[in-house]
Design an enzyme around this catalytic site. Structure first.
Site, PDB file in Angstrom:
ATOM      1  N   CYS A   1       0.904  -1.684   0.288  1.00 53.19           N
ATOM      2  CA  CYS A   1       0.011   0.151   0.053  1.00 53.19           C
ATOM      3  C   CYS A   1       1.039   0.913   0.557  1.00 53.19           C
ATOM      4  CB  CYS A   1      -0.850  -0.038   0.735  1.00 53.19           C
ATOM      5  SG  CYS A   1      -2.838   0.809   0.633  1.00 53.19           S
TER       6      CYS A   1
ATOM      7  N   HIS B   1      -4.215  -4.735   0.481  1.00 56.90           N
ATOM      8  CA  HIS B   1      -3.186  -5.227   1.690  1.00 56.90           C
ATOM      9  C   HIS B   1      -2.688  -6.761   1.528  1.00 56.90           C
ATOM     10  CE1 HIS B   1      -2.429  -2.037   3.636  1.00 56.90           C
ATOM     11  NE2 HIS B   1      -3.622  -1.914   3.018  1.00 56.90           N
TER      12      HIS B   1
ATOM     13  N   GLU C   1      -1.365  -9.227   2.959  1.00 56.87           N
ATOM     14  CA  GLU C   1      -1.404 -10.006   5.205  1.00 56.87           C
ATOM     15  C   GLU C   1      -2.569 -10.099   5.691  1.00 56.87           C
ATOM     16  OE1 GLU C   1      -1.165  -6.402   3.876  1.00 56.87           O
ATOM     17  OE2 GLU C   1      -1.452  -5.288   5.786  1.00 56.87           O
TER      18      GLU C   1
END
Ligand code: GLN
Length: 536
Positions: free
Chosen positions: A383, A509, A511
């Site tokens: 990001c 993202h 993650e």
């Protein structure tokens, strides 16, 4: 099972005892026995969601597929259950009151006085039951944030009390407490647990199971004492001893019989043994690494582990696939503004530049990226990390000295990162970003395509700014590749540098999507590159 059972998890004595991990571990065990399980978090604070909170307050803001900004415990639920959560899995006092006040303004209450009981408690129950109804679950586990005795959690405890009264053995309540060890006395102390349960009893709630967080084994005499003083059976006093990894907790809870107690209390019979094979395989890989790498995590919240929770967990999942112990070193991006990156990154095998907002540390992130680009160190930018890679390339490779993001400099000479068209008219800060799942098309022959091994993916987002397509040709001419594109809105999602061993920046993202049983391909690819770099 035809009727949903409800499990409530409250906490006492101290915060940070790990209610989220206990809830997720119980969910994991019930799912491993073949039940359909959902977990939700009720947060007693007044923010409508944690999206506007600084990470110093409650750690990372987790984002669901449907674009809700939520408590980081939802990340644990997904990582332990391997099922996506949604906006229904996290409710705050702010959200509850907002909804009740909107109903009042519409006139829904027909002239009645609107009160905490029954209107707020009914609304709390609605959010618990609506999750059950929507997913057709066998078990809904509801974690109540905060600590028993807090003024703001009273309506939640009251709602649980009412549900237990109404639904009886379809409900079970678990209370998590701390049994501290007093070194000077050489003893484990049960009094804080007794007091905590007393507080709960004053509010009308009798816990059925007590989970005791402890640094040392609880012997039977201590369990017996807690059982006697707190009106629970001895088998319902469950020890939760400190673990070296949170992923061992489901097995600890199975050995202690937490899931069996829940099944017993909710009158479930004839259930299969939990199938923990894949979970144990994961732990086995985690426990027996053959490699070790050092990865720098460059961001501005380095003192605080929880600020990058999902990133740290994604490294654990990806590392296990490669039998690799990943040592993550959090380094403040601000340090790179004054110091030599070579010194700061000595011994690092790969570098991740973190997501974030605002100006602090941004030039340090850009300096870090210049160094890893020029020195062939594997790089993953997430990001803001990806946006900084774009700015760095513009300034130092294309020669646009005035390149910047308009988030930091609204009058940038070359606004290579600019506010999205759809964001320009938005005034408020809460829930207004580009949030949640969006499609991304991957270009054949790129690193992104090879790690995902797919043409089209969906990833979760949380941003206002984007790559400015006006400059696309300048970047292409100097060799940057746009390997992932959102075709609908023509947005750059992934950038790469082909003349570098592994240089990837993503606007989304990854993650948030990584779980124990489905480690994220980008993190796996990044760790492979780190191992290769180390062995070079
Ligand atoms: N601040 C940047 C934006 O809003 C990046 C956000 C992030 O890193 N999550 O676009």
């Amino acid at each position: 099972m035809n009727q949903t059972k409800y499990v409530f998890v409250t906490g006492g004595v101290a915060s940070s005892l790990g209610k989220g991990i206990i809830s997720a571990s119980l969910g994991n065990l019930l799912k491993a026995r073949g039940f359909r399980v959902a977990i939700q978090k009720l947060d007693p604070y007044i923010n409508v969601d944690p999206g506007t909170l600084n990470p110093y307050e409650h750690g990372e803001c987790y984002v669901t597929e449907d674009g809700a900004e939520t408590d980081l415990d939802l990340g644990h639920y997904e990582r332990f259950l391997n099922d996506p959560t949604s906006m229904r899995n996290n409710v705050t006092t702010g959200k509850i009151y907002k909804s009740v006040i909107e109903k009042e303004r519409r006139g829904d209450f027909l002239g009645k006085t609107v009160q905490v009981i029954p209107h707020i408690t009914d609304e709390i129950q609605y959010w618990i039951k609506t999750l059950a109804k929507n997913g057709n679950y066998d078990f809904v586990i509801t974690e109540i944030g905060g600590t028993v005795g807090d003024i703001e959690s009273l309506p939640y405890i009251e709602a649980v009390r009412q549900m237990k009264w109404e639904l009886d053995d379809r409900c079970v309540s678990i209370h998590l407490t701390l049994v501290p060890y007093l070194k000077a006395a050489g003893e484990l102390k049960t009094k804080p647990t007794q007091h905590s349960v007393k507080t709960l009893l004053e509010q009308g709630l009798q816990p059925d199971i007590i989970v005791c967080r402890t640094e040392l084994d609880l012997d039977n005499s201590i369990k017996r004492k807690i059982a006697l003083f707190c009106n629970v059976s001895e088998t319902a006093v469950i020890q939760s001893i400190d673990a070296d990894t949170i992923y061992r907790v489901p097995l600890q809870m199975r050995d202690e019989g937490l899931d069996i107690e829940v099944l017993k209390k909710t009158k479930c019979t004839n259930y299969p043994e939990p199938d923990m094979k894949e979970w144990k395989d994961f732990l086995n890989r985690l426990d027996n690494p053959k490699h070790e790498v050092n990865v720098a995590l460059v961001g501005k919240y380095t003192e605080l582990k929880d600020a990058y929770k999902s990133i740290l967990e994604a490294f654990t999942h990806a590392g296990a696939t490669q039998l690799c112990n990943v040592n993550v070193h959090r380094i403040s991006s601000e340090l790179f503004e004054e110091n030599n990156p070579e010194d700061l990154l000595a011994g690092m095998d790969a570098v991740l530049v973190a997501p974030g907002f605002g100006e602090r540390g941004i030039e340090g992130k850009i300096n870090t990226i210049k160094y890893v680009r020029e020195n062939n160190i594997p790089f993953l930018g997430i990001c803001l990390g990806m946006q900084c890679a774009v700015i760095e390339f513009a300034r130092n490779v294309i020669g646009m000295k005035g390149a910047h993001s308009t988030e930091i400099n609204p009058n940038a000479e070359c606004p290579v990162i600019d506010i999205m068209e759809m964001q320009k008219k938005i005034a408020g800060l809460g829930g207004t970003m580009r949030l949640g799942n969006y499609d991304c098309h991957l270009i054949d022959g790129t690193v992104a395509h090879s790690v995902y091994n797919e043409d089209n993916i969906k990833e979760r987002h949380r941003h206002r700014y984007e790559f400015n397509n006006d400059y696309k040709n300048d970047f292409l001419n100097k060799g940057m590749i746009f390997s992932g594109i959102n075709e609908k809105d023509n947005l750059v999602e992934i950038i790469e540098l082909p003349n570098h061993p592994w240089f990837v920046g993503v606007q989304f993202h990854p993650e948030y999507k990584s779980t124990v049983l489905s480690p994220h391909p980008l993190f796996v690819g990044f760790i492979k590159a780190a191992i290769e770099n180390k062995n070079k």
